[in-house]
Design a protein around this motif. Sequence first.
Motif, short mmCIF file in Angstrom:
data_model
loop_
_atom_site.label_atom_id
_atom_site.label_comp_id
_atom_site.label_asym_id
_atom_site.label_seq_id
_atom_site.Cartn_x
_atom_site.Cartn_y
_atom_site.Cartn_z
N LEU A 247 13.79 4.88 19.71
CA LEU A 247 12.86 4.47 18.66
C LEU A 247 13.53 3.53 17.67
CD1 LEU A 247 10.77 7.57 17.44
CD2 LEU A 247 9.89 5.38 18.25
N LEU A 248 14.74 3.88 17.24
CA LEU A 248 15.42 3.11 16.22
C LEU A 248 16.07 1.84 16.77
CD1 LEU A 248 17.14 5.96 14.15
CD2 LEU A 248 14.92 4.86 13.74
N GLY A 249 16.36 1.84 18.06
CA GLY A 249 17.00 0.67 18.65
C GLY A 249 18.43 0.47 18.19
N ARG A 250 19.09 1.57 17.86
CA ARG A 250 20.48 1.51 17.39
C ARG A 250 21.13 2.87 17.60
NH1 ARG A 250 20.63 4.68 12.98
NH2 ARG A 250 18.94 4.67 11.43
N PRO A 251 22.46 2.92 17.54
CA PRO A 251 23.13 4.23 17.62
C PRO A 251 22.74 5.09 16.43
CG PRO A 251 24.69 2.44 17.99
CD PRO A 251 23.42 1.81 17.49
N LEU A 252 22.77 6.40 16.64
CA LEU A 252 22.42 7.32 15.57
C LEU A 252 23.58 7.49 14.61
CD1 LEU A 252 20.55 10.12 17.57
CD2 LEU A 252 19.66 7.99 16.59
N THR A 253 23.25 7.85 13.38
CA THR A 253 24.27 8.24 12.42
C THR A 253 25.02 9.45 12.95
OG1 THR A 253 22.83 7.47 10.65
CG2 THR A 253 24.65 8.92 10.03
N ASP A 254 26.33 9.45 12.84
CA ASP A 254 27.14 10.54 13.39
C ASP A 254 26.84 11.85 12.66
OD1 ASP A 254 29.09 12.06 14.66
OD2 ASP A 254 30.66 11.44 13.25
N PRO A 255 26.25 12.84 13.34
CA PRO A 255 25.89 14.08 12.65
C PRO A 255 27.11 14.87 12.18
CG PRO A 255 25.54 14.31 15.02
CD PRO A 255 25.85 12.86 14.76
N LEU A 256 28.23 14.74 12.90
CA LEU A 256 29.42 15.49 12.50
C LEU A 256 29.93 14.99 11.15
CD1 LEU A 256 31.55 17.61 13.01
CD2 LEU A 256 32.79 15.95 14.42
N THR A 257 29.91 13.68 10.96
CA THR A 257 30.34 13.11 9.69
C THR A 257 29.43 13.58 8.55
OG1 THR A 257 31.26 11.13 10.75
CG2 THR A 257 30.72 10.97 8.41
N VAL A 258 28.13 13.57 8.81
CA VAL A 258 27.17 13.98 7.78
C VAL A 258 27.36 15.46 7.44
CG1 VAL A 258 24.72 14.29 7.26
CG2 VAL A 258 25.49 12.23 8.45
N ALA A 259 27.47 16.31 8.47
CA ALA A 259 27.65 17.75 8.23
C ALA A 259 28.96 18.02 7.51
CB ALA A 259 27.60 18.50 9.56
N THR A 260 30.01 17.32 7.90
CA THR A 260 31.32 17.52 7.27
C THR A 260 31.28 17.10 5.81
OG1 THR A 260 32.46 17.15 9.39
CG2 THR A 260 33.76 16.89 7.38
N ASP A 261 30.67 15.96 5.53
CA ASP A 261 30.58 15.49 4.15
C ASP A 261 29.79 16.47 3.28
OD1 ASP A 261 32.02 13.26 4.84
OD2 ASP A 261 30.31 11.90 4.88
N THR A 262 28.72 17.04 3.85
CA THR A 262 27.91 18.00 3.11
C THR A 262 28.72 19.25 2.80
OG1 THR A 262 25.89 17.21 4.18
CG2 THR A 262 25.80 19.37 3.11
N ALA A 263 29.42 19.77 3.82
CA ALA A 263 30.24 20.97 3.61
C ALA A 263 31.35 20.70 2.61
CB ALA A 263 30.82 21.44 4.94
N ALA A 264 31.96 19.53 2.70
CA ALA A 264 33.05 19.20 1.78
C ALA A 264 32.57 19.15 0.33
CB ALA A 264 33.67 17.85 2.17
N ALA A 265 31.35 18.65 0.14
CA ALA A 265 30.80 18.55 -1.22
C ALA A 265 30.51 19.92 -1.82
CB ALA A 265 29.54 17.72 -1.20
N MET A 266 30.38 20.93 -0.95
CA MET A 266 30.09 22.28 -1.42
C MET A 266 31.34 23.13 -1.62
SD MET A 266 26.69 23.13 0.82
CE MET A 266 26.38 24.64 -0.10
N ARG A 267 32.49 22.55 -1.33
CA ARG A 267 33.74 23.29 -1.50
C ARG A 267 33.90 23.67 -2.97
NH1 ARG A 267 39.09 21.65 1.82
NH2 ARG A 267 40.40 23.44 1.26
#
Length: 271
Positions: A247-267
């Motif tokens: 649908l987007l015609g491009r690679p997806l945003t890396d979910p691991l990076t997003v999840a890691t950044d979210t967890a890091a912000a909650m430290r």
Amino acid sequence: MIMVTGANGQLASRTLQELAERHVPALGGTRSPAEGQRRLDFDDPTSLDLSGVSTLVLVSAGYAEDDQVITRHQAALDAAVRNGVSHVVYTSLAGDGDHLGFALAHRATEQLVMGSGMGWTVLRNGLYAELFGALLTWTPDGVESAFGDGALAAVARADLAAAAALVAGNPTAHAGKTYDLVGAPITAVDIAESLGVAHRTIGLREYRAQLLADDTLLPFQPPMLASIATSVRHGFLSTTSPDLAQLLGRPLTDPLTVATDTAAAMRPDAG
């Protein structure tokens, strides 16, 4: 004109931003409207004015028991039919999500959408990578969760918003289609490794007890969250699909990076 419901929510607001960046006219609907938005309260059917709307992006009105969610969605669809909306785009739940405690309202709404007489597109959204990262709990020794080594085909919220905007901007090209919008499988262990900390697995009984002891949660939320944990833990949410990238015609945003950044912000010691 396009209307996006739940305009103050994270997915809807990002979808409106995507539409604006594409120079596609769109209006936000919400129960607490800001300037330029229209009041839209699903619990008050008299407020549901969809006049002038050709495409409705119905962002799921969750955070309630199934009967209330379905009633809200039915009211929105009734208003859409009454006001001559020609196409509805519904943000549903990934196909693998039938084991989740909040799946029923989504599947019931899909039936309502398909039987409404309007053109329709169903976006079966995977669970957010942001949510996966946020559901890890920090401890003095690292992070813990009830996910075990189970994988989740997590997806960045931004990618889902981009897909919703793309479909809403050209609804006839997507009429009668159901898309499974999921990302690459990641695990809690992957997130912990990206954070550089250890991951400890706790049992579902312990996790449920923690949820029930949390007085910030609404009554329906502990079983909902427990269902996510057991579904991930036992491998029911790891199936991938090419639909979103196509649908987007491009690679997806890396979910691991997003999840890691979210967890890091909650430290606890995060600056």
